[in-house]
Design a protein around this motif. Sequence first.
Motif, PDB file in Angstrom:
ATOM      1  N   LEU A  19     -69.325 -23.992 -57.627  1.00 35.35           N
ATOM      2  CA  LEU A  19     -69.952 -25.296 -57.496  1.00 35.35           C
ATOM      3  C   LEU A  19     -70.427 -25.771 -58.861  1.00 35.35           C
ATOM      4  N   SER A  20     -70.389 -27.084 -59.047  1.00 35.09           N
ATOM      5  CA  SER A  20     -70.873 -27.693 -60.274  1.00 35.09           C
ATOM      6  C   SER A  20     -71.937 -28.732 -59.951  1.00 35.09           C
ATOM      7  N   CYS A  21     -72.858 -28.891 -60.871  1.00 32.97           N
ATOM      8  CA  CYS A  21     -73.907 -29.900 -60.746  1.00 32.97           C
ATOM      9  C   CYS A  21     -74.007 -30.602 -62.086  1.00 32.97           C
ATOM     10  N   ALA A  22     -73.475 -31.798 -62.159  1.00 36.33           N
ATOM     11  CA  ALA A  22     -73.473 -32.565 -63.396  1.00 36.33           C
ATOM     12  C   ALA A  22     -74.648 -33.526 -63.395  1.00 36.33           C
ATOM     13  N   ALA A  23     -75.426 -33.487 -64.459  1.00 34.94           N
ATOM     14  CA  ALA A  23     -76.623 -34.309 -64.562  1.00 34.94           C
ATOM     15  C   ALA A  23     -76.423 -35.416 -65.579  1.00 34.94           C
ATOM     16  N   SER A  24     -77.017 -36.543 -65.300  1.00 33.52           N
ATOM     17  CA  SER A  24     -77.005 -37.652 -66.243  1.00 33.52           C
ATOM     18  C   SER A  24     -78.368 -38.330 -66.222  1.00 33.52           C
ATOM     19  N   GLY A  25     -78.737 -38.879 -67.358  1.00 35.12           N
ATOM     20  CA  GLY A  25     -79.985 -39.619 -67.422  1.00 35.12           C
ATOM     21  C   GLY A  25     -81.227 -38.789 -67.630  1.00 35.12           C
ATOM     22  N   ILE A  26     -81.049 -37.484 -67.903  1.00 32.37           N
ATOM     23  CA  ILE A  26     -82.202 -36.630 -68.139  1.00 32.37           C
ATOM     24  C   ILE A  26     -81.937 -35.765 -69.365  1.00 32.37           C
ATOM     25  N   ASN A  27     -83.003 -35.198 -69.898  1.00 32.31           N
ATOM     26  CA  ASN A  27     -82.858 -34.217 -70.976  1.00 32.31           C
ATOM     27  C   ASN A  27     -82.616 -32.857 -70.312  1.00 32.31           C
ATOM     28  N   PHE A  28     -81.372 -32.605 -70.032  1.00 32.08           N
ATOM     29  CA  PHE A  28     -80.946 -31.496 -69.169  1.00 32.08           C
ATOM     30  C   PHE A  28     -81.553 -30.163 -69.575  1.00 32.08           C
ATOM     31  N   ARG A  29     -81.572 -29.895 -70.864  1.00 34.98           N
ATOM     32  CA  ARG A  29     -81.979 -28.573 -71.336  1.00 34.98           C
ATOM     33  C   ARG A  29     -83.448 -28.266 -71.063  1.00 34.98           C
ATOM     34  N   LEU A  30     -84.230 -29.265 -70.756  1.00 37.05           N
ATOM     35  CA  LEU A  30     -85.658 -29.065 -70.528  1.00 37.05           C
ATOM     36  C   LEU A  30     -85.988 -28.663 -69.087  1.00 37.05           C
ATOM     37  N   TYR A  31     -85.015 -28.761 -68.219  1.00 39.47           N
ATOM     38  CA  TYR A  31     -85.271 -28.544 -66.794  1.00 39.47           C
ATOM     39  C   TYR A  31     -84.700 -27.224 -66.291  1.00 39.47           C
ATOM     40  N   GLY A  32     -85.430 -26.602 -65.389  1.00 40.25           N
ATOM     41  CA  GLY A  32     -84.840 -25.542 -64.606  1.00 40.25           C
ATOM     42  C   GLY A  32     -83.916 -26.150 -63.562  1.00 40.25           C
ATOM     43  N   VAL A  33     -82.996 -25.338 -63.062  1.00 38.43           N
ATOM     44  CA  VAL A  33     -82.070 -25.812 -62.048  1.00 38.43           C
ATOM     45  C   VAL A  33     -82.064 -24.829 -60.888  1.00 38.43           C
ATOM     46  N   ARG A  34     -81.982 -25.361 -59.716  1.00 35.22           N
ATOM     47  CA  ARG A  34     -81.963 -24.539 -58.507  1.00 35.22           C
ATOM     48  C   ARG A  34     -80.847 -25.000 -57.583  1.00 35.22           C
ATOM     49  N   TRP A  35     -80.263 -24.064 -56.903  1.00 38.83           N
ATOM     50  CA  TRP A  35     -79.298 -24.342 -55.838  1.00 38.83           C
ATOM     51  C   TRP A  35     -79.935 -23.964 -54.507  1.00 38.83           C
ATOM     52  N   TYR A  36     -79.879 -24.892 -53.572  1.00 38.14           N
ATOM     53  CA  TYR A  36     -80.343 -24.673 -52.211  1.00 38.14           C
ATOM     54  C   TYR A  36     -79.139 -24.819 -51.269  1.00 38.14           C
ATOM     55  N   ARG A  37     -79.340 -24.349 -50.063  1.00 42.94           N
ATOM     56  CA  ARG A  37     -78.327 -24.599 -49.033  1.00 42.94           C
ATOM     57  C   ARG A  37     -79.009 -24.835 -47.698  1.00 42.94           C
ATOM     58  N   GLN A  38     -78.302 -25.540 -46.850  1.00 34.56           N
ATOM     59  CA  GLN A  38     -78.817 -25.827 -45.508  1.00 34.56           C
ATOM     60  C   GLN A  38     -77.685 -25.752 -44.509  1.00 34.56           C
ATOM     61  N   SER A  39     -77.889 -24.886 -43.523  1.00 29.67           N
ATOM     62  CA  SER A  39     -76.932 -24.751 -42.427  1.00 29.67           C
ATOM     63  C   SER A  39     -77.445 -25.548 -41.242  1.00 29.67           C
ATOM     64  N   PRO A  40     -76.559 -25.930 -40.326  1.00 28.91           N
ATOM     65  CA  PRO A  40     -77.000 -26.691 -39.146  1.00 28.91           C
ATOM     66  C   PRO A  40     -78.093 -25.950 -38.389  1.00 28.91           C
ATOM     67  N   GLY A  41     -79.164 -26.657 -38.089  1.00 29.02           N
ATOM     68  CA  GLY A  41     -80.250 -26.080 -37.320  1.00 29.02           C
ATOM     69  C   GLY A  41     -81.190 -25.195 -38.109  1.00 29.02           C
ATOM     70  N   LYS A  42     -80.964 -25.077 -39.400  1.00 29.27           N
ATOM     71  CA  LYS A  42     -81.817 -24.228 -40.228  1.00 29.27           C
ATOM     72  C   LYS A  42     -82.489 -25.046 -41.310  1.00 29.27           C
ATOM     73  N   GLN A  43     -83.571 -24.480 -41.843  1.00 30.58           N
ATOM     74  CA  GLN A  43     -84.243 -25.141 -42.949  1.00 30.58           C
ATOM     75  C   GLN A  43     -83.467 -24.926 -44.247  1.00 30.58           C
ATOM     76  N   ARG A  44     -83.674 -25.836 -45.164  1.00 25.92           N
ATOM     77  CA  ARG A  44     -83.069 -25.688 -46.484  1.00 25.92           C
ATOM     78  C   ARG A  44     -83.681 -24.460 -47.164  1.00 25.92           C
ATOM     79  N   GLU A  45     -82.845 -23.634 -47.757  1.00 27.75           N
ATOM     80  CA  GLU A  45     -83.323 -22.421 -48.387  1.00 27.75           C
ATOM     81  C   GLU A  45     -82.851 -22.337 -49.830  1.00 27.75           C
TER      82      GLU A  45
END
Length: 110
Positions: A19-45
């Motif tokens: 998976l890729s996450c392309a960012a625009s409009g921010i100073n990318f290097r200053l931010y942490g990045v997180r990946w979440y997922r959500q399955s049907p009927g479940k909370q985002r984790e």
Amino acid sequence: VQLQASGGGLVQPGGSLRLSCAASGINFRLYGVRWYRQSPGKQRELVAGMSSGGNTNYDDSVKGRFIISRDNSRNTAYLQMNSLKPEDTAVYYCNMGTMWGQGTLVTVSS
């Protein structure tokens, strides 16, 4: 400011996706990045995270299988997913600060 997630799809058990996450409009290097997922009927984790300094953390369910990385020169973060299991099926979202990508669907099925 925009986060664009991509790379999802249908894969057989045991397969891989990146998976890729392309960012625009921010100073990318200053931010942490997180990946979440959500399955049907479940909370985002939270699946994986990487700080601006490169420290990483993973949910126990994906340790040893998923790898989070970032390329500050491309303003892009990645989630390499290996040895995929049917229970990894979910919509995956990238997050930086208060910003969220639109989600990309990963389906693991034979």
